[in-house]
Design an enzyme around this catalytic site. Structure first.
Site, PDB file in Angstrom:
ATOM      1  CE  LYS A 126      -4.498   0.821  -0.082  1.00 24.95           C
ATOM      2  NZ  LYS A 126      -5.553  -0.340  -0.403  1.00 24.95           N
ATOM      3  CG  ASP A 166      -7.431   2.968  -1.246  1.00 30.29           C
ATOM      4  OD1 ASP A 166      -7.729   1.699  -1.320  1.00 30.29           O
ATOM      5  OD2 ASP A 166      -7.625   3.562  -0.162  1.00 30.29           O
TER       6      ASP A 166
END
Ligand code: GLU
Length: 449
Positions: A126, A166
């Protein structure tokens, strides 16, 4: 609790007392693993769990950009390459003012198990930045993305690490990020990012995939109870890409989403966000950059509740699809009191650990965890990587059929894993165990590091 498991959790709590979200996710995932650790003493012998909670690599970088008035701004960029045992690191980038190391690390840890659950060859990662996209011009977003990629491009690649979107990172940002990567590398390596525009290697159905996948997962849950999605009412949150996909697929299948939320409050539309005009309006709301869900209420003449969350509404299915820790104990009690039967997480870690435990203990309530429910997004990203490496495109029908199959497999694997370890029908524990086992096997086989 098993002594080894509790010692690892204690260790994480001590080492990361300043990273509450990361501690929370480790506790949540590991609390499901007791029967697995007991049955596999080799994991303790290899100290597998202490290795698993440490990212393989995590770094920050400086991102400087100039606004339209000629003023300079400095943001922090992050990438956490959490676990690469199953494939190239894979996971999104989040651009939001509140991004910090704890949030990036919790998302990377979750992503590792989620990516494992898809059954596809992708590791967990991430990244993101504390850049706040709200109110920024297109040119400012472009300059920020270019600067971000200048710092990151050396450390990613189609076989190394493949970022995606995201929160705050959609098709526009991925386009700018890819353009800069291509320019710096002097090569068309489009497998380096997913969520691209269709003309340069994006996959059909990728924009819809997370929302569609969540609804496909819900269909599996309902089928287990002998119920159908047709006619069901759903409370969702947010109004971004994921919620848009849920509204669209629910509408196609005869169900209706009756709530949406935003930073300003929530709307209640008893007729549902269930016409094409309404579903399409979500895209307009997002593109406007206003970030206000009240716009929907103004346009369609429905109730708006300022500063509140939608979890008190009586519906068949609750789908928290906005952000982490959106549902606390107080809301969980309200949900139980309303007799809601299906609690289907969609956003990453949308429920606090105590609220999740409480909901799972409610007799008759079925709880499904986000790392399984929202895995369709990253799964279609992996399909995008396949198409890029084969230099071809699959049709929307082909991708949708694969997504449908993957969601069924994720559901079935979770059910079977929980049953195998004596936990009955437990979708939360099952997803944690199934996700864990695949990573564990690969790590054990690859030696100690
Ligand atoms: N950010 C999304 C997720 O949470 C997508 C990641 C990806 O497609 O790599 O899974």
């Amino acid at each position: 609790m098993n002594a080894y498991l509790s010692s690892v959790i204690e260790n994480v709590k001590k080492k990361h007392s300043d990273e509450p979200e990361f501690v929370q996710t480790v506790e949540e995932v590991f609390s499901s693993l007791e029967p697995v650790i007991e049955r596999h003493p080799e994991y303790e012998k290899a100290d597998l769990l202490n290795r698993m909670v440490e990212p393989e690599r995590m770094f920050t970088f400086r991102v400087v950009w100039m606004d339209d008035a000629g003023k300079y701004h400095t943001n922090i960029g992050y990438r956490c390459q959490f676990n690469g045992a199953l494939g190239p690191y894979k996971g999104g980038l989040r651009f939001q003012a509140n991004v910090n190391p704890s949030i990036i690390k919790f998302l990377g840890f979750e992503q590792t198990f989620k990516d494992s659950l898809t059954g596809l060859p992708i590791g967990g990662a991430k990244g993101g930045s504390d850049f706040d996209p709200a109110g920024k011009s297109d040119a400012e977003v472009m300059r920020f993305c270019q600067s971000f990629m200048q710092a990151l491009y050396r450390y990613i690649g189609p076989d190394v690490d493949v970022p995606a979107g995201d929160m705050g990172v959609g098709g526009r940002e991925i386009g700018y990020l890819f353009g800069e990567y291509r320019r710096l590398k002097g090569a068309f390596e489009n497998g380096v990012l997913t969520g691209k525009g269709f003309s340069f290697g994006g996959s059909l159905i990728r924009p819809e995939a997370t929302g569609y996948g969540a609804v496909y997962y819900l269909q599996n849950v309902l089928a287990h109870e002998g119920e159908d999605i047709k006619g069901k009412t759903i409370a969702a949150a947010g109004f971004g890409n994921v919620t848009w996909g849920i509204c669209q697929k629910a509408m196609q299948l005869g169900a209706k989403v009756v709530t949406l939320s935003g930073p300003d409050g929530y709307i209640y539309d008893p007729d549902g966000v269930a016409t094409q005009e309404k579903v399409d309006y979500l895209l307009e709301m997002r593109a406007s950059g206003r970030n206000k869900v009240k716009d929907y209420a103004d346009k369609f003449g429905v109730e708006f509740h300022a500063g509140e969350k939608p979890w008190g509404i009586k519906v068949d299915v609750i789908m928290p699809s906005a952000m982490q820790n959106d549902v606390h104990m107080e809301q969980a009690k309200q949900i139980a009191a309303n007799g809601v039967k299906y609690y289907v997480e969609v956003a990453n870690m949308p429920t606090t650990n105590d609220a999740l435990k409480f909901l799972m203990e409610q007799p008759g309530m079925v709880v499904a965890p986000s790392k399984a429910v929202n895995a369709g997004g990253v799964a279609v990203s992996a399909l995008e990587m396949s198409q890029n490496s084969e230099r071809l495109f699959w049709t929307a029908e082909e991708v949708d059929a694969k997504l449908h199959g993957i969601m069924k497999t994720i559901y079935t694997m979770s059910v079977e894993a929980a049953e195998k370890y004596g936990l009955g029908y437990n979708l939360v524990a099952g997803a944690n165990i199934a996700g864990f086992l695949r990573v564990a096997d690969a790590m054990m086989a690859q030696g100690i590091f």
